[in-house]
Design a protein around this motif. Structure first.
Motif, PDB file in Angstrom:
ATOM      1  N   UNK A   1      13.595  33.933  67.798  1.00  0.00           N
ATOM      2  CA  UNK A   1      12.153  34.007  68.082  1.00  0.00           C
ATOM      3  C   UNK A   1      11.377  34.631  66.920  1.00  0.00           C
ATOM      4  N   UNK A   2      11.361  33.955  65.778  1.00  0.00           N
ATOM      5  CA  UNK A   2      10.782  34.580  64.582  1.00  0.00           C
ATOM      6  C   UNK A   2       9.274  34.795  64.647  1.00  0.00           C
ATOM      7  N   UNK A   3       8.584  34.105  65.532  1.00  0.00           N
ATOM      8  CA  UNK A   3       7.119  34.253  65.506  1.00  0.00           C
ATOM      9  C   UNK A   3       6.549  34.809  66.802  1.00  0.00           C
ATOM     10  N   UNK A   4       7.428  35.222  67.737  1.00  0.00           N
ATOM     11  CA  UNK A   4       6.920  35.787  68.995  1.00  0.00           C
ATOM     12  C   UNK A   4       6.052  37.006  68.690  1.00  0.00           C
ATOM     13  N   UNK A   5       4.861  37.009  69.236  1.00  0.00           N
ATOM     14  CA  UNK A   5       3.978  38.146  69.063  1.00  0.00           C
ATOM     15  C   UNK A   5       3.165  38.154  67.782  1.00  0.00           C
ATOM     16  N   UNK A   6       3.291  37.098  66.969  1.00  0.00           N
ATOM     17  CA  UNK A   6       2.519  37.071  65.721  1.00  0.00           C
ATOM     18  C   UNK A   6       1.198  36.332  65.932  1.00  0.00           C
ATOM     19  N   UNK A   7       0.182  36.722  65.151  1.00  0.00           N
ATOM     20  CA  UNK A   7      -1.083  35.996  65.248  1.00  0.00           C
ATOM     21  C   UNK A   7      -0.944  34.656  64.510  1.00  0.00           C
TER      22      UNK A   7
END
Lengths: 290, 316
Positions: B163-169
């Motif tokens: 999940x490399x982009x979970x929580x990123x804008x």
């Protein structure tokens, strides 16, 4: 904007060659190298945030001053002698053993942030992470021992048993403290959060230090409690230090084996803890699933 | 060597108490490809990655990374892989550069090589300036980039991205996607878990949809979309029309359930595109006495695939 930076510089990387790798080194050299890298990491943290040392500096100094000047007047040392001189041997053990909860907290937070998972996915030595942790904590214990000795000297504690014996006392105290550090590592491996680790540390270490001869002679305790205190490793260390420093030592009059052979008792306790907790910690590190 | 799959898993099972986090998971990932593990929270994605990255032992089944068994040859596997977990696994108190050098040295680089790689990666990931600051001052996107950089320091042949982009804008996410594409261009094999369909669609060569600890569909994004007929029909009914009569009339046109949205007035069904389809649908609805406000045909998205598959499993 950032996207272009990426695209233009990505090709600048040079592939790794055999000369860049340490793969040819033996397993033990690898282990030492990994321990060194990780110990430096902990020291760098202390240098960035020296206030993390308050546990082993400010806190023991406060304890020494409070015990010496608040309780000291009310506690008589059987067989005579000054309470200030009596106190330091006990305080040394307490200030070193109480770094163990800090060790547990550090291990828990490395587990929580996933750093330990990362280490476990690397081709590095399995035992290095925990060994480095304990070595870094041993270094903070050295600072703690110096702090206790300095404040002791300030309140009138003196070494009268010779330099060699005094060095032996400090060595025993650090061996003892180091063994506790492995207990702290195990605690950190099995607990789920830093708060719990802090709590557990408090619950374990408070009775351990107080039901002992660290601050008061065991003779004044109720009969049923005396054996507990006499066999407490904290008492053995306090008695050993008092003997070696040439300080007042009312435990001379106590017949329990550990109080009669305190140095041997400290070595046995420390060896037992190391034999139990170090392999257990490494086992937990290898197998622990989160 | 090049025929050896980068990742092979057969019948992986992992229990946590009574829960089966993995329930017979099979995977095969070819070298130099990006493989997406797509599934909802709790589907077993992270457990699968942890087993493949040697952090967790499976209760049953076996898995190999470039031919090396993750259980019996774990040390060999660790020399081949990089892992970026869901949380940035970094030392908060060290600088970005010190973190990279530390991970580099622990990844068996010499001090000199670790410093060189650290500087290369900081530049590559646009962190050169931030490199001398403590990680605790970093933004979420910067942490993720540094974390990814750390897992690349030893040039792993196989990289796991959980999940490399979970929580990123969105902008930090787009930047991560660019970095991932760059990695693939360099020949790294990548196993990526995600709960975002667009992410899998954008990045992955092949996708396994997993739910309940096993693969419930596998293929290229195009194949997965095509497996649902490739097209979807959206029909908006006039007010007061009988939605269930409409759904019954539409059943012959699809092999999948007809879903109802918009308070039951919008019907949505996967169909196989064919000439005159829309006309036939309108005729069938007319014969059933249903009035239609709007009818539209659109290409199936991975969302459709995902929702159809996971809801079928939930019902079945």
């Amino acid at each position: 904007m950032t996207t272009t930076t990426l695209a233009t510089t990505a090709r600048a990387t040079r592939p790794l060659t055999a000369a860049d790798l340490t793969a040819h080194r033996g397993a033990f050299t690898q282990f030492l190298g990994d321990v060194w890298v990780l110990t430096r990491r902990s020291i760098a943290r202390i240098r960035r945030e020296p206030e993390t040392l308050s546990d082993v500096t400010i806190q023991p100094v406060m304890f020494v001053l409070m015990f010496a000047y608040v309780f000291g007047g009310a506690i008589g040392v059987p067989g005579g002698g000054s309470y200030h001189s009596y106190l330091i041997g006990g305080m040394l053990g307490m200030s070193l053993a109480q770094t163990a909860p800090g060790t547990a907290v550090a291990v828990v937070s490395d587990m929580e942030t996933g750093l330990i998972d990362r280490f476990r996915s690397l081709p590095m030595s399995r035992a290095a992470v925990l060994t480095a942790r304990t070595i870094a904590d041993l270094l903070t214990q050295v600072i703690g021992a110096i702090a206790v000795a300095l404040v002791g000297l300030a309140i009138g504690w003196r070494i009268t048993g010779g330099v060699g014996h005094a060095a032996e006392a400090f060595a025993l105290a650090l061996l003892f403290g180091y063994a506790f550090t492995w207990a702290g590592v195990c605690l950190g491996m099995v607990l789920r959060s830093a708060e719990v680790a802090q709590q557990a540390g408090f619950i374990i270490f408070l009775p351990l230090t107080f039901i002992s001869s660290a601050f008061v002679p065991t003779q004044g305790m109720p009969g049923w409690l005396q054996p507990v205190a006499e066999w407490n490793p904290m008492s053995s260390l306090a008695t050993a230090c008092r003997q070696l420093f040439g300080n007042p030592n009312p435990a001379n009059a106590v017949r329990a084996w550990p109080e009669q052979h305190p140095e041997l008792a400290v070595i046995c306790w420390a060896a037992a803890m190391l034999v139990i907790f170090a392999p257990l910690a490494v086992h937990l590190y290898r197998t622990k699933a989160r | 060597m090049s025929d050896t799959p980068a990742i092979e898993a057969e019948g992986l099972v992992k229990h946590y108490g009574k829960t089966r986090a993995l329930n017979g998971l099979d995977l095969r990932v070819e070298q130099g490809t990006v493989y997406g593990l797509l599934g909802p929270n709790g589907a077993g994605k992270t457990t699968a990655v942890r087993v493949l990255a040697t952090l967790l032992r499976a209760d049953d089944g076996q898995a190999r990374v470039l031919g090396q068994d993750v259980a019996s040859q774990a040390a060999g596997v660790r020399r081949l892989i990089g892992l970026t977990g869901q949380y940035a696994a970094l030392d908060e108190y060290l600088t970005g550069r010190s973190n990279l050098i530390m991970i580099g040295q622990l990844s068996r680089l010499t001090g000199k090589a670790a410093r060189r790689r650290a500087d290369e990666l900081l530049e590559q990931f646009d962190l050169t300036e931030a490199g001398s600051r403590a990680v605790k001052t970093y933004s979420g996107g910067m942490r993720r980039r540094l974390d990814l950089a750390a897992s690349l320091i030893g040039h792993p042949a196989v990289l796991f991205l959980d999940e490399p982009t979970t929580g990123l804008d969105p902008s930090a996410r787009a930047l991560m996607w660019d970095i991932v594409r760059q990695l693939v261009a360099d020949g790294t094999t990548l196993l990526l878990t995600t709960q975002y369909l667009d992410e899998a669609d954008q990045l992955a060569d092949r996708i396994a949809v997993i739910d309940g600890g096993k693969v419930i569909a596998e293929g290229t994004p195009g194949e997965l979309k095509a497996s649902l007929g490739g097209q979807r029909l959206l029909i908006t009914l006039a007010e007061e029309s009988d939605a269930s009569a409409a759904a019954a009339a539409l059943r012959p046109f699809t092999t999948h359930p007809v879903s109802q949205n918009g308070g039951g007035q919008i019907l949505d069904l996967p169909v196989t595109a064919a000439d005159g389809l829309a006309t036939e649908v309108v005729r069938a609805l007319d014969a059933a006495g249903v009035k239609v406000t709007d009818i539209a045909v659109r290409g199936a998205s991975l969302d459709d695939v995902f929702l159809t598959l996971t809801s079928e499993v939930a019902v079945g």
